[in-house]
Design a protein around this motif. Sequence first.
Motif, mmCIF file in Angstrom:
data_model
loop_
_atom_site.group_PDB
_atom_site.id
_atom_site.type_symbol
_atom_site.label_atom_id
_atom_site.label_comp_id
_atom_site.label_asym_id
_atom_site.label_seq_id
_atom_site.Cartn_x
_atom_site.Cartn_y
_atom_site.Cartn_z
ATOM 1 N N PRO A 271 39.395 38.858 31.897
ATOM 2 C CA PRO A 271 39.144 37.505 32.403
ATOM 3 C C PRO A 271 39.785 37.277 33.770
ATOM 4 O O PRO A 271 40.702 38.014 34.168
ATOM 5 C CB PRO A 271 39.820 36.623 31.343
ATOM 6 C CG PRO A 271 40.941 37.472 30.828
ATOM 7 C CD PRO A 271 40.406 38.881 30.835
ATOM 8 N N ARG A 272 39.316 36.240 34.454
ATOM 9 C CA ARG A 272 39.913 35.887 35.743
ATOM 10 C C ARG A 272 41.331 35.373 35.540
ATOM 11 O O ARG A 272 42.248 35.718 36.279
ATOM 12 C CB ARG A 272 39.062 34.822 36.448
ATOM 13 C CG ARG A 272 39.519 34.488 37.858
ATOM 14 C CD ARG A 272 38.708 33.378 38.468
ATOM 15 N NE ARG A 272 38.953 32.094 37.809
ATOM 16 C CZ ARG A 272 38.672 30.916 38.340
ATOM 17 N NH1 ARG A 272 38.100 30.853 39.535
ATOM 18 N NH2 ARG A 272 38.915 29.801 37.675
ATOM 19 N N GLN A 273 41.510 34.500 34.534
ATOM 20 C CA GLN A 273 42.824 33.994 34.206
ATOM 21 C C GLN A 273 42.863 33.575 32.738
ATOM 22 O O GLN A 273 41.815 33.396 32.103
ATOM 23 C CB GLN A 273 43.217 32.809 35.091
ATOM 24 C CG GLN A 273 42.382 31.561 34.878
ATOM 25 C CD GLN A 273 42.927 30.345 35.622
ATOM 26 O OE1 GLN A 273 44.092 30.314 36.013
ATOM 27 N NE2 GLN A 273 42.085 29.348 35.814
ATOM 28 N N ILE A 274 44.076 33.431 32.201
ATOM 29 C CA ILE A 274 44.272 33.014 30.811
ATOM 30 C C ILE A 274 45.169 31.783 30.802
ATOM 31 O O ILE A 274 46.249 31.776 31.406
ATOM 32 C CB ILE A 274 44.921 34.137 29.984
ATOM 33 C CG1 ILE A 274 44.050 35.394 29.997
ATOM 34 C CG2 ILE A 274 45.170 33.682 28.546
ATOM 35 C CD1 ILE A 274 44.718 36.604 29.374
ATOM 36 N N ILE A 275 44.708 30.751 30.108
ATOM 37 C CA ILE A 275 45.478 29.524 29.936
ATOM 38 C C ILE A 275 45.759 29.376 28.449
ATOM 39 O O ILE A 275 44.869 29.574 27.616
ATOM 40 C CB ILE A 275 44.699 28.294 30.445
ATOM 41 C CG1 ILE A 275 44.260 28.509 31.890
ATOM 42 C CG2 ILE A 275 45.529 27.019 30.309
ATOM 43 C CD1 ILE A 275 43.183 27.541 32.351
ATOM 44 N N ILE B 175 53.651 36.906 28.328
ATOM 45 C CA ILE B 175 53.334 37.987 29.263
ATOM 46 C C ILE B 175 51.884 37.919 29.740
ATOM 47 O O ILE B 175 51.591 38.129 30.919
ATOM 48 C CB ILE B 175 53.606 39.359 28.616
ATOM 49 C CG1 ILE B 175 55.099 39.511 28.292
ATOM 50 C CG2 ILE B 175 53.126 40.494 29.498
ATOM 51 C CD1 ILE B 175 56.026 39.389 29.482
ATOM 52 N N LEU B 176 50.957 37.626 28.834
ATOM 53 C CA LEU B 176 49.527 37.756 29.160
ATOM 54 C C LEU B 176 48.910 36.515 29.789
ATOM 55 O O LEU B 176 47.939 36.627 30.529
ATOM 56 C CB LEU B 176 48.744 38.134 27.899
ATOM 57 C CG LEU B 176 49.130 39.459 27.234
ATOM 58 C CD1 LEU B 176 48.341 39.656 25.940
ATOM 59 C CD2 LEU B 176 48.891 40.629 28.184
ATOM 60 N N SER B 177 49.431 35.331 29.470
ATOM 61 C CA SER B 177 48.800 34.117 30.008
ATOM 62 C C SER B 177 49.315 33.826 31.413
ATOM 63 O O SER B 177 50.449 34.156 31.757
ATOM 64 C CB SER B 177 49.053 32.919 29.089
ATOM 65 O OG SER B 177 50.432 32.604 29.048
ATOM 66 N N ASP B 178 48.457 33.190 32.206
ATOM 67 C CA ASP B 178 48.835 32.822 33.563
ATOM 68 C C ASP B 178 49.565 31.491 33.612
ATOM 69 O O ASP B 178 50.358 31.248 34.519
ATOM 70 C CB ASP B 178 47.584 32.753 34.448
ATOM 71 C CG ASP B 178 46.926 34.115 34.603
ATOM 72 O OD1 ASP B 178 47.470 34.938 35.359
ATOM 73 O OD2 ASP B 178 45.898 34.374 33.946
ATOM 74 N N CYS B 179 49.281 30.621 32.658
ATOM 75 C CA CYS B 179 49.965 29.336 32.607
ATOM 76 C C CYS B 179 49.795 28.714 31.225
ATOM 77 O O CYS B 179 48.929 29.124 30.443
ATOM 78 C CB CYS B 179 49.448 28.381 33.690
ATOM 79 S SG CYS B 179 47.693 27.987 33.537
ATOM 80 N N PHE B 180 50.630 27.701 30.933
ATOM 81 C CA PHE B 180 50.545 26.950 29.688
ATOM 82 C C PHE B 180 50.115 25.530 29.998
ATOM 83 O O PHE B 180 50.501 24.944 30.998
ATOM 84 C CB PHE B 180 51.893 26.946 28.960
ATOM 85 C CG PHE B 180 52.216 28.250 28.276
ATOM 86 C CD1 PHE B 180 52.697 29.327 29.010
ATOM 87 C CD2 PHE B 180 52.035 28.406 26.919
ATOM 88 C CE1 PHE B 180 52.986 30.536 28.397
ATOM 89 C CE2 PHE B 180 52.328 29.598 26.289
ATOM 90 C CZ PHE B 180 52.802 30.674 27.026
ATOM 91 N N GLY B 181 49.302 24.976 29.121
ATOM 92 C CA GLY B 181 48.785 23.624 29.304
ATOM 93 C C GLY B 181 47.354 23.542 28.814
ATOM 94 O O GLY B 181 46.910 24.372 28.008
ATOM 95 N N ARG B 182 46.607 22.562 29.287
ATOM 96 C CA ARG B 182 45.210 22.391 28.904
ATOM 97 C C ARG B 182 44.360 22.277 30.166
ATOM 98 O O ARG B 182 44.725 21.569 31.105
ATOM 99 C CB ARG B 182 45.017 21.132 28.057
ATOM 100 C CG ARG B 182 45.715 21.153 26.720
ATOM 101 C CD ARG B 182 45.381 19.916 25.907
ATOM 102 N NE ARG B 182 43.991 19.920 25.494
ATOM 103 C CZ ARG B 182 43.567 20.445 24.341
ATOM 104 N NH1 ARG B 182 44.435 21.000 23.515
ATOM 105 N NH2 ARG B 182 42.303 20.404 24.006
#
Length: 265
Positions: free
Chosen positions: A143-147, A205-212
């Motif tokens: 994926p491009r990014q993970i949230i 480690i894997l996600s780019d950021c936390f939130g919605r």
Amino acid sequence: MFDLYIDCPTGLSGDMLLAGFIDLGVPLSSIEKPLHSIGLGSSYEIKIEETFSYGLRGKKVKIVESKDNKVHRKWSDIKKIILSSDWEEKLKNKVFLVFKSLAEVEGKIHGCCIDEVHFHEISAIDSLVDVIGVCKAIDYLNPRQIICSYPPTGSGNVMTSHGLLPVPVPAVVELATKFGIKLVSNQSYPQVELTTPTGLALMAILSDCFGRPDFLSIDSTGNGIGNHEIDRANLVRIFKLKTNLSSNPMDRALWQSLITQEAWI
């Protein structure tokens, strides 16, 4: 090009994440390839079940360990397995960082050298399969990014190899502190461990950021069902999101605060 949004209303665990990625369409053969290449193929069996939680469908994963594979490994043992593998560097780095983060917080909790940290639950074959499998699923999807949404802790106590511990357990507390992750904690959640150290380390480690995300343009969804029977649907939802590829640059613009400093003489 797409993004992944991981919604964890009832917490995070390695098996729930793995089940969610399988439900999203990641082939089991792809997930198992790196496990077989390091000689773990005969140590386990992955059982996938189509099931329901409060009427919501999804997949549940169970890792069945072979009887002759009861091994408690140190971080130095796991590090050697990872670094001597023939995996691509991208996968090797992801798996290494997940286990290293777990080793660092365990070392801090128990006051010992990181290489001497003994993994108990974390070194079992199911955790190795969960961590390597989830990292491989991310590589497969690319994926491009993970949230990831903010994970809830749960409450009460949980039995571990160190005895009865309060929820959130010390490893989850230390991981949240180390990576600056906000944990959702209130009295409305059931008295059970909802977010595990392995699940939180994977997303740290894997996600780019936390939130919605502000918007959800959903392409497809994978649901991973948890093992706990609680007072609500117990699942992780993995959304494959369409990204905005508009040619209008204002559609992709990010607002940025600027400070102007002036002096009059």
